[in-house]
Design an enzyme around this catalytic site. Structure first.
Site, short mmCIF file in Angstrom:
data_model
loop_
_atom_site.label_atom_id
_atom_site.label_comp_id
_atom_site.label_asym_id
_atom_site.label_seq_id
_atom_site.Cartn_x
_atom_site.Cartn_y
_atom_site.Cartn_z
N LYS A 8 39.68 35.73 47.47
CA LYS A 8 40.86 35.05 46.93
C LYS A 8 41.35 33.94 47.86
CE LYS A 8 42.60 38.94 44.21
NZ LYS A 8 41.89 40.08 44.82
O1 OMP Z 1 40.36 39.60 42.12
C1 OMP Z 1 40.46 40.81 41.95
O2 OMP Z 1 39.47 41.54 41.99
C2 OMP Z 1 41.75 41.36 41.51
C3 OMP Z 1 42.52 40.54 40.73
C4 OMP Z 1 43.59 41.09 40.01
O3 OMP Z 1 44.23 40.42 39.22
N1 OMP Z 1 43.89 42.39 40.20
C5 OMP Z 1 43.17 43.20 41.03
O4 OMP Z 1 43.48 44.41 41.11
N2 OMP Z 1 42.14 42.68 41.76
C6 OMP Z 1 41.42 43.51 42.76
O5 OMP Z 1 40.66 44.49 42.05
C7 OMP Z 1 40.70 45.74 42.75
C8 OMP Z 1 41.42 46.74 41.90
O6 OMP Z 1 41.39 48.01 42.51
P1 OMP Z 1 41.79 49.35 41.74
O7 OMP Z 1 43.14 49.13 41.16
O8 OMP Z 1 41.78 50.36 42.85
O9 OMP Z 1 40.72 49.60 40.69
C9 OMP Z 1 41.38 45.46 44.09
O10 OMP Z 1 40.39 45.07 45.03
C10 OMP Z 1 42.28 44.28 43.74
O11 OMP Z 1 42.57 43.50 44.89
#
Ligand code: OMP
Length: 259
Positions: free
Chosen positions: A89
């Site tokens: 990001k």
């Molecule tokens: O870019 C990302 O992956 C991301 C964007 C977004 O809008 N929301 C989001 O949750 N993420 C990332 O996706 C992952 C979600 O993790 P969990 O919620 O544990 O499944 C984390 O690494 C977040 O930083």
């Protein structure tokens, strides 16, 4: 081969759109020294169900220099047929972005990175001429604050539609790098998805964040979209194996949004 082709092939071969998120937490895993073996185990057990892997830089950076070494060691041992999306990001002026691009696409040789598009098209450009690589720009993120900017209107268009213009422009210019978008499952309403073109989507928010897979059902999309689960595999239902959880999520995804 372009990134989109590699990811499409992987989705077809595995019949899975699951992106396995690799977000290691030493506090929940018995300490930092346990993390390398944990990551190896997660990768070994889940890769057959994985369309892609997504390590998030934050979790590695939080472990200091050793964390970056762990990331590098892990990247060196990943199965080559599974695309790796490095969740960084990043966002900075173009001159600095050149060095982020070099770091991720050359040094670490990952297939794709997530980028924050807030600084504009010229700051994406250092990433756009890399054969076989991709960027995912943040369009509609999964957090509530995506309403603060991303889902605001500028004239008669949403801000995320202006972000989408980055994909369109790169496509029209015939850039080597594929450009997709991040659209959080928790905010993937019909109002949002009806405005999103058929570019590859990285869709986080399944599992711990409670996103509803039905949002993606029957949308007629053909791009190699991939849906991320991080905590739902690494840190939930610990009586089950990582492989069992990955299989479960791959099947859940396929039921609503077939590969
Ligand atoms: O870019 C990302 O992956 C991301 C964007 C977004 O809008 N929301 C989001 O949750 N993420 C990332 O996706 C992952 C979600 O993790 P969990 O919620 O544990 O499944 C984390 O690494 C977040 O930083």
């Amino acid at each position: 081969m372009r990134y989109g082709e590699k990811l499409s092939k992987r989705i077809k071969d595995t019949n899975s759109r699951l992106c396995v998120g690799l977000d290691p937490r030493p506090d929940l895993s018995g300490g930092m020294e346990k993390i390398p073996d944990l990551l190896k185990q997660v990768v070994d057990e889940t890769w057959e169900y994985a369309a892609a892997f997504k390590p998030n830089m934050a979790y590695f950076e939080a472990m200091g220099l050793r964390g970056l070494e762990m990331l590098e060691e892990m990247l060196g041992n990943m199965p080559k047929e599974v695309p790796i999306i490095l969740d960084a990001k990043r966002s900075d002026i173009g001159e600095t972005q050149k060095y982020y691009a070099k770091s991720y696409f050359e040094n670490w040789n990952v297939d794709a990175v997530t980028l924050n598009p807030f600084l504009g098209y010229d700051t994406m450009e250092p990433f756009l001429d890399w054969e076989g690589k991709a960027i995912y720009v943040l369009a509609v993120t999964s957090n509530p604050g995506s309403a603060d900017f991303q889902r605001q209107m500028v004239g008669d268009r949403y801000v995320f539609e202006l972000v989408q213009d980055i994909c369109r422009r790169a496509h029209e210019e015939g850039r080597k790098t594929d450009v997709g978008m991040v659209v959080g499952l928790t905010n993937a309403s019909d109002d949002v998805l009806s405005r999103i073109d058929d570019y590859p989507l990285l869709i986080p928010g399944l599992g711990a964040q409670g996103g509803d897979l039905e949002n993606m059902a029957g949308k007629g999309r053909t791009a190699p979209d991939t849906i991320n689960v991080s905590r739902g595999i690494m840190y939930k239902d610990m009586e089950k194996s990582f492989g069992e959880k990955a299989k479960f999520w791959a099947e859940q995804i396929a039921a609503s949004y077939p590969a």
